[in-house]
Design a protein around this motif. Structure first.
Motif, PDB file in Angstrom:
ATOM      1  N   LEU A  76      32.571  34.494  40.537  1.00  0.00           N
ATOM      2  CA  LEU A  76      32.136  35.836  40.130  1.00  0.00           C
ATOM      3  C   LEU A  76      30.616  35.885  39.977  1.00  0.00           C
ATOM      4  N   HIS A  79      29.031  36.476  43.190  1.00  0.00           N
ATOM      5  CA  HIS A  79      29.489  37.679  43.895  1.00  0.00           C
ATOM      6  C   HIS A  79      30.297  37.337  45.154  1.00  0.00           C
ATOM      7  N   VAL A  81      33.769  37.412  45.055  1.00  0.00           N
ATOM      8  CA  VAL A  81      35.131  37.936  44.874  1.00  0.00           C
ATOM      9  C   VAL A  81      35.148  39.448  45.045  1.00  0.00           C
ATOM     10  N   ASP A  82      36.041  39.933  45.890  1.00  0.00           N
ATOM     11  CA  ASP A  82      36.257  41.378  46.053  1.00  0.00           C
ATOM     12  C   ASP A  82      37.423  41.876  45.206  1.00  0.00           C
ATOM     13  N   HIS A  83      38.448  41.027  45.038  1.00  0.00           N
ATOM     14  CA  HIS A  83      39.674  41.444  44.354  1.00  0.00           C
ATOM     15  C   HIS A  83      40.134  40.299  43.471  1.00  0.00           C
ATOM     16  N   GLN A  98      30.897  44.086  37.358  1.00  0.00           N
ATOM     17  CA  GLN A  98      31.062  44.228  38.799  1.00  0.00           C
ATOM     18  C   GLN A  98      32.034  45.346  39.152  1.00  0.00           C
ATOM     19  N   THR A 103      31.678  46.651  43.101  1.00  0.00           N
ATOM     20  CA  THR A 103      31.749  45.488  43.994  1.00  0.00           C
ATOM     21  C   THR A 103      33.011  44.660  43.783  1.00  0.00           C
ATOM     22  N   LEU A 104      33.781  44.980  42.738  1.00  0.00           N
ATOM     23  CA  LEU A 104      34.969  44.207  42.416  1.00  0.00           C
ATOM     24  C   LEU A 104      36.088  45.145  41.998  1.00  0.00           C
ATOM     25  N   TYR A 106      40.278  44.905  40.470  1.00  0.00           N
ATOM     26  CA  TYR A 106      41.183  43.954  39.855  1.00  0.00           C
ATOM     27  C   TYR A 106      42.575  44.542  39.769  1.00  0.00           C
TER      28      TYR A 106
END
Length: 240
Positions: A76, A79, A81-83, A98, A103-104, A106
């Protein structure tokens, strides 16, 4: 016998942008730090990460130095991780930051449900039945991968049918493993490090200690080495 031992960088060489990975650990206790460091060096992006939480960010826990992030927190912080698919996100502030930045994203999954969905993938099951979420919006929400859920009634009781959760790679930290990959985890480090074995196309372990085959009684091992593809040396003892 096949030699499963590689360096951390060799072990993660196949991880590509956009892949789905699982990372063992509970607030980074039991997370394979040597493998997280290798992923950071590789610089992969747009990952979907499955884990209990978002690890720890720099400064946590302060009483133990907290000079570097831990576990998924390293991904994290860089940067990558997208999901994030996890059972709670309240400890690492990078997650909310984020998310606010866009940018993220969850998906929260109840902890027991998350563990059993992973276990279902490891054991080749078609899914699990759980009462958790029945009578709530979880009945109609899509799951973490955009799949529809079903309500199943058995003997007058309703359950949600949850589908398995599979990954491209699983990164696991045993306490002790032999050179075939049979392993066990001590105390709290068991957490997700047992159920994730076999729930991915590639299972990589980073044991704190590696022993010869037959050096210790096989009854100590909780997970069979047949589920392990790669063994990485160099994992340090957890600081806490």
């Amino acid at each position: 016998m096949i030699n499963k031992i590689m360096t951390a960088d060799e072990a993660v060489a196949g991880v590509q942008d956009g892949m789905t990975i699982m990372v063992g650990g509970f607030l980074a206790t039991g997370s394979p730090e040597v493998l997280m460091d290798a992923l950071v060096r590789k610089g992969v992006k747009h990952l979907t990460v499955i884990g209990n939480d978002g690890g720890l960010h720099t400064g946590q826990p302060a009483q133990f130095g907290g000079k570097t992030p831990r576990g998924i927190g390293k991904l994290l912080e860089n940067h990558m991780v997208d999901h994030l698919i996890a059972s709670h996100i309240g400890v690492n502030p990078l997650i909310n930051e984020q998310i606010a930045e866009g940018t993220l994203r969850y998906t929260l999954v109840p902890q027991g449900t998350l563990a059993e969905k992973i276990r279902a993938a490891a054991y080749g099951l078609g899914g699990i039945l759980t009462p958790t979420g029945v009578g709530t919006p979880m009945e109609t929400e899509l799951d973490e991968l955009g799949r529809k859920k079903k309500v199943v009634e058995i003997e007058g009781k309703k359950y949600l049918f949850e589908m398995p959760l599979h990954a491209d790679y699983a990164f696991i930290r045993p306490s002790v493993a032999d050179k075939f990959g049979n392993y066990y985890c001590a105390k709290a480090t068991k957490n997700f490090n047992y159920v994730m074995a076999g729930a991915a196309d590639h299972t990589i372990i980073a044991p704190e200690k590696i022993v010869e085959i037959g050096e210790i009684d096989p009854d100590y091992f909780a997970v069979a080495g047949v589920l392990v593809d790669t063994i990485v040396e160099g994992e340090k003892k957890w600081q806490i």
